[in-house]
Design a protein around this motif. Sequence first.
Motif, PDB file in Angstrom:
ATOM      1  N   PHE A  76      10.660   1.040 -16.537  1.00 48.68           N
ATOM      2  CA  PHE A  76      10.272  -0.314 -16.177  1.00 48.68           C
ATOM      3  C   PHE A  76       8.753  -0.400 -16.189  1.00 48.68           C
ATOM      4  N   SER A  77       8.253  -1.572 -16.537  1.00 48.94           N
ATOM      5  CA  SER A  77       6.836  -1.873 -16.357  1.00 48.94           C
ATOM      6  C   SER A  77       6.749  -3.066 -15.431  1.00 48.94           C
ATOM      7  N   VAL A  78       5.913  -2.949 -14.425  1.00 47.49           N
ATOM      8  CA  VAL A  78       5.727  -4.025 -13.455  1.00 47.49           C
ATOM      9  C   VAL A  78       4.263  -4.447 -13.513  1.00 47.49           C
ATOM     10  N   ASN A  79       4.042  -5.727 -13.782  1.00 45.89           N
ATOM     11  CA  ASN A  79       2.680  -6.249 -13.899  1.00 45.89           C
ATOM     12  C   ASN A  79       2.241  -6.890 -12.594  1.00 45.89           C
ATOM     13  N   LEU A  80       1.048  -6.516 -12.165  1.00 44.51           N
ATOM     14  CA  LEU A  80       0.483  -7.000 -10.902  1.00 44.51           C
ATOM     15  C   LEU A  80      -0.919  -7.546 -11.148  1.00 44.51           C
ATOM     16  N   VAL A  81      -1.284  -8.560 -10.376  1.00 43.76           N
ATOM     17  CA  VAL A  81      -2.645  -9.091 -10.425  1.00 43.76           C
ATOM     18  C   VAL A  81      -3.241  -8.938  -9.025  1.00 43.76           C
ATOM     19  N   PRO A  82      -4.334  -8.171  -8.893  1.00 42.24           N
ATOM     20  CA  PRO A  82      -4.962  -8.010  -7.579  1.00 42.24           C
ATOM     21  C   PRO A  82      -5.617  -9.311  -7.119  1.00 42.24           C
ATOM     22  N   VAL A  83      -5.405  -9.643  -5.847  1.00 48.82           N
ATOM     23  CA  VAL A  83      -6.014 -10.851  -5.268  1.00 48.82           C
ATOM     24  C   VAL A  83      -6.939 -10.512  -4.094  1.00 48.82           C
ATOM     25  N   ARG A  84      -7.130  -9.227  -3.820  1.00 50.64           N
ATOM     26  CA  ARG A  84      -8.064  -8.758  -2.780  1.00 50.64           C
ATOM     27  C   ARG A  84      -8.918  -7.642  -3.364  1.00 50.64           C
ATOM     28  N   ILE A  85     -10.159  -7.553  -2.890  1.00 50.73           N
ATOM     29  CA  ILE A  85     -11.026  -6.471  -3.351  1.00 50.73           C
ATOM     30  C   ILE A  85     -11.057  -5.354  -2.318  1.00 50.73           C
ATOM     31  N   GLY A  86     -11.525  -4.186  -2.755  1.00 47.80           N
ATOM     32  CA  GLY A  86     -11.607  -3.024  -1.876  1.00 47.80           C
ATOM     33  C   GLY A  86     -10.421  -2.105  -2.077  1.00 47.80           C
ATOM     34  N   GLU A  87     -10.212  -1.214  -1.116  1.00 40.48           N
ATOM     35  CA  GLU A  87      -9.092  -0.275  -1.178  1.00 40.48           C
ATOM     36  C   GLU A  87      -7.831  -0.976  -0.674  1.00 40.48           C
ATOM     37  N   VAL A  88      -6.821  -1.068  -1.538  1.00 43.61           N
ATOM     38  CA  VAL A  88      -5.576  -1.750  -1.185  1.00 43.61           C
ATOM     39  C   VAL A  88      -4.386  -0.873  -1.583  1.00 43.61           C
ATOM     40  N   CYS A  89      -3.237  -1.125  -0.967  1.00 41.57           N
ATOM     41  CA  CYS A  89      -2.007  -0.381  -1.270  1.00 41.57           C
ATOM     42  C   CYS A  89      -1.205  -1.115  -2.324  1.00 41.57           C
TER      43      CYS A  89
END
Length: 125
Positions: A76-89
């Motif tokens: 599977f490929s799951v596409n994500l778009v980050p909406v917060r900066i810095g270190e995130v989980c």
Amino acid sequence: MNTLPLVTVRIAAFGLSLELPTEGRLGELLTMRLCVANHTKELHALKLAFSENEAFLFCGLKLFHFRLPPFFRHSFSVNLVPVRIGEVCLPTPKLFCVTTGEEVLDSAPRHHHVFVRPSEARTEH
């Protein structure tokens, strides 16, 4: 003379391997790749879902229902778009075997951190 007790080693019924990004940029697409393997001799119905996560938007599906034949793998490929900066989980995957009614991965959270940089400033010409 002391001897150690016998230990029985069993192969796990299912495997899950992950290919995870380590960094990204705000608003730019990141891709997580997952591979689920069936190590049993039976056909199994499985469900793959992801925990809620306020640091990313999902592009596409975040819940997969599928059947996996004996000794087969499915990627599977799951596409994500980050909406917060810095270190995130990253969102945590959860694999559930519908056939047996058991959670394949324990529910203890597995956190993979990525560093999200601010987006580059765009200049108008």
